[in-house]
Design a protein around this motif. Structure first.
Motif, PDB file in Angstrom:
ATOM      1  N   LYS A  43      16.914 -17.978 107.708  1.00 54.38           N
ATOM      2  CA  LYS A  43      17.193 -19.374 107.368  1.00 54.38           C
ATOM      3  C   LYS A  43      16.082 -19.857 106.453  1.00 54.38           C
ATOM      4  O   LYS A  43      14.900 -19.633 106.739  1.00 54.38           O
ATOM      5  CB  LYS A  43      17.218 -20.233 108.635  1.00 54.38           C
ATOM      6  CG  LYS A  43      18.409 -19.950 109.520  1.00 54.38           C
ATOM      7  CD  LYS A  43      19.384 -21.145 109.471  1.00 54.38           C
ATOM      8  CE  LYS A  43      20.685 -20.845 110.161  1.00 54.38           C
ATOM      9  NZ  LYS A  43      21.806 -20.711 109.244  1.00 54.38           N
ATOM     10  N   GLN A  57      25.389 -20.479 102.939  1.00 55.06           N
ATOM     11  CA  GLN A  57      25.344 -19.825 104.252  1.00 55.06           C
ATOM     12  C   GLN A  57      25.506 -18.315 104.115  1.00 55.06           C
ATOM     13  O   GLN A  57      24.877 -17.532 104.822  1.00 55.06           O
ATOM     14  CB  GLN A  57      26.431 -20.395 105.160  1.00 55.06           C
ATOM     15  CG  GLN A  57      26.056 -21.774 105.680  1.00 55.06           C
ATOM     16  CD  GLN A  57      27.199 -22.470 106.380  1.00 55.06           C
ATOM     17  OE1 GLN A  57      28.367 -22.145 106.167  1.00 55.06           O
ATOM     18  NE2 GLN A  57      26.864 -23.461 107.200  1.00 55.06           N
ATOM     19  N   GLU A  64      22.181 -16.895 103.116  1.00 53.01           N
ATOM     20  CA  GLU A  64      21.263 -16.815 104.261  1.00 53.01           C
ATOM     21  C   GLU A  64      21.636 -15.645 105.174  1.00 53.01           C
ATOM     22  O   GLU A  64      20.781 -14.954 105.700  1.00 53.01           O
ATOM     23  CB  GLU A  64      21.283 -18.130 105.047  1.00 53.01           C
ATOM     24  CG  GLU A  64      20.514 -19.237 104.359  1.00 53.01           C
ATOM     25  CD  GLU A  64      20.306 -20.451 105.255  1.00 53.01           C
ATOM     26  OE1 GLU A  64      19.264 -21.086 105.143  1.00 53.01           O
ATOM     27  OE2 GLU A  64      21.210 -20.761 106.064  1.00 53.01           O
ATOM     28  N   HIS A  65      22.917 -15.456 105.319  1.00 52.68           N
ATOM     29  CA  HIS A  65      23.391 -14.359 106.145  1.00 52.68           C
ATOM     30  C   HIS A  65      22.961 -13.012 105.548  1.00 52.68           C
ATOM     31  O   HIS A  65      22.479 -12.122 106.243  1.00 52.68           O
ATOM     32  CB  HIS A  65      24.920 -14.446 106.259  1.00 52.68           C
ATOM     33  CG  HIS A  65      25.491 -13.377 107.129  1.00 52.68           C
ATOM     34  ND1 HIS A  65      25.359 -13.390 108.493  1.00 52.68           N
ATOM     35  CD2 HIS A  65      26.176 -12.249 106.825  1.00 52.68           C
ATOM     36  CE1 HIS A  65      25.939 -12.328 108.991  1.00 52.68           C
ATOM     37  NE2 HIS A  65      26.448 -11.612 107.998  1.00 52.68           N
TER      38      HIS A  65
END
Ligand code: AMP
Length: 442
Positions: free
Chosen positions: A373, A364, A367-368
């Motif tokens: 995404k 995550q 992705e951030h």
């Protein structure tokens, strides 16, 4: 917008940047039709004699951006020990030297690579020939500055610090300071870095005079032609999924990233047991073996290179079609550097990140960081499960081989130690050159 790691052609010509005819011809022979963005920005400024702070990644053509102005200055006033390029890793040093050779050999430029893991004596001989350009890692260069008779850099005209952020992250700060003290203040300095960290800013203040900033990389952006995927899988089936993906994408060249030297070695053995042409590259291999691995991969006799993050930045591997993050990177920024090994020079590429039940948070964060995404890479679970038996057998073999390799290493270390003791008993200890032994047992 262009992302990191892509050689992008521009509308300018090398002539328009002020590059002299001989060097323009060399560029042409190398197939460099037009200068890259960083070259357009940096070359004219460097030719005017200004210091440069360059924000650019490997793959942007940054080596050319500093090599061309140095070679042009060298043509104007030929001199030995003219330029020093400091770089964080041995592999990168050899790559830079290749580019200096390619650009400079027709005008008779000689260079020497001074890095750890290679015989000091041979390097001393290379230095005795007084090359024009030295490409070095800081630690070994200091060694020579302190111990090699007749070698100094008091006449140096150009200093390049390449991948300065990495040089400093690798704790070479003291070495860099030492080097700055023994080279002339009156010189030109080019500092290249992928990121502008506090340490880099400090180094910039200490080493550069009124520098011009040349920036081309967009921070944390991945290339558009890069298709990034993830696979979400149970940790115990990682090996089977890897084999499945290698089969699915057969015919491509792969770079597979593992988190430790041990896992790199193990996975390479596993894949070899299954008939893949896989080769490892990690920090526990000798320098010669690492270079050998890299060359075999470059020569395309091996299609799968397994590497730790040591190899994730700075290497010029032009034909990686697929990057597999077999172990997810713990530092999200390493993700960018890893996937930057593919989709270079305008080509397309894929990256597939393995995400297990333990890696969700790290994923995550990635992705951030990249601000998007990622889609899942399509897999057929039944097909993967059909592989598990063969994979389990190959795992057993790999473990056995790994154990054997470990024992062999242990034995050779013990034999070395025994030899030491015997030599000691024979009273030859003082003849051993190079101060290899630290302390003599009574
Ligand atoms: P670098 O970023 O210096 O590691 O360079 C990456 C790759 O781009 C190297 O293989 C260079 O030979 C190549 N290269 C550098 N400049 C150019 C150019 N102007 N045109 C095409 N390729 C280039």
């Amino acid at each position: 917008m262009e992302g990191e790691g892509a050689v992008e052609e521009t509308a300018k010509t090398f002539q328009e940047l002020g590059v002299t005819d001989v060097l323009c011809e060399v560029c042409d022979q190398l197939g460099w039709k037009t200068p890259t963005k960083i070259q357009v920005e940096a070359v004219p400024v460097a030719l005017q004699g200004r210091d440069i702070i360059g924000l650019a990644e490997t793959g942007s053509g940054k080596t050319g951006a500093f090599a061309l102005p140095i070679l042009q200055a060298l043509l104007e006033t030929p001199q030995r020990f003219f330029a020093l390029v400091l770089t964080p890793t041995r592999e990168l040093a050899f790559q830079i030297s290749e580019q200096f050779e390619a650009l400079g050999s027709s005008i008779g430029v000689q260079s020497a690579v001074i890095v750890g893991g290679i015989d000091m004596m041979a390097q001393s001989l290379a230095l005795a020939k007084k090359p024009h350009v030295i490409i070095a890692t800081p630690g070994r260069l200091i060694d020579h500055l302190e111990n090699t008779k007749g070698f100094n850099l008091r006449a140096l005209k150009y200093l390049v610090m390449d991948e300065a952020d990495r040089i400093l992250n690798m704790d070479f700060e003291t070495e860099v300071d030492k080097i700055l003290k023994v080279i002339p203040r009156d010189r030109k300095t080019f500092l290249f870095s992928a990121t502008m960290t506090k340490k880099v800013q400090k180094l910039q203040r200490a080493a550069l005079k009124d520098p011009v900033k040349c920036a081309v990389s967009t921070k944390y952006q991945t290339v558009e032609k890069l298709q990034q995927y993830y696979v979400f899988i149970p940790s115990k089936f990682k090996d089977s999924y890897l084999v499945y993906i290698l089969n699915e994408l057969a015919g491509n060249s792969f770079m597979i990233f593992c988190s430790t030297c041990n896992n790199t070695q193990r996975t390479a053995l596993l894949l070899r047991n299954l008939g893949f042409t896989a080769i490892p590259l990690h920090g526990q291999m000798s320098q010669n073996k690492r270079l050998g691995s890299l060359n075999k991969f470059k020569a395309k006799t091996r299609s799968i290179l397994l590497a730790t993050d040591v190899a994730s930045r700075g290497l010029d591997i032009p034909h990686v079609d697929v990057v597999v993050n077999f172990d997810i990177p713990t530092h999200s920024k390493d993700y960018i550097h890893r996937v930057g090994r593919t989709a270079r020079a305008g080509r397309s590429g894929k990256s597939i990140t393995f995400v297990t039940q333990y890696d969700v948070e790290l994923f995550q964060r990635i992705e951030h960081l990249i601000g998007k995404k990622l889609p899942a890479f399509p897999t057929q679970e039944e097909e993967v499960m059909m592989l598990t038996e063969r994979v389990a057998e190959a795992q057993r073999f790999a473990r056995m081989e790994l154990r054997q390799q470990g024992e062999k290493k242990k034995r050779s270390r013990e034999e070395e130690k025994e030899e030491d003791d015997t030599e000691g008993a024979m009273g030859v200890r003082n003849k051993v050159a190079g101060g290899k032994r630290k302390k003599w047992k009574a």
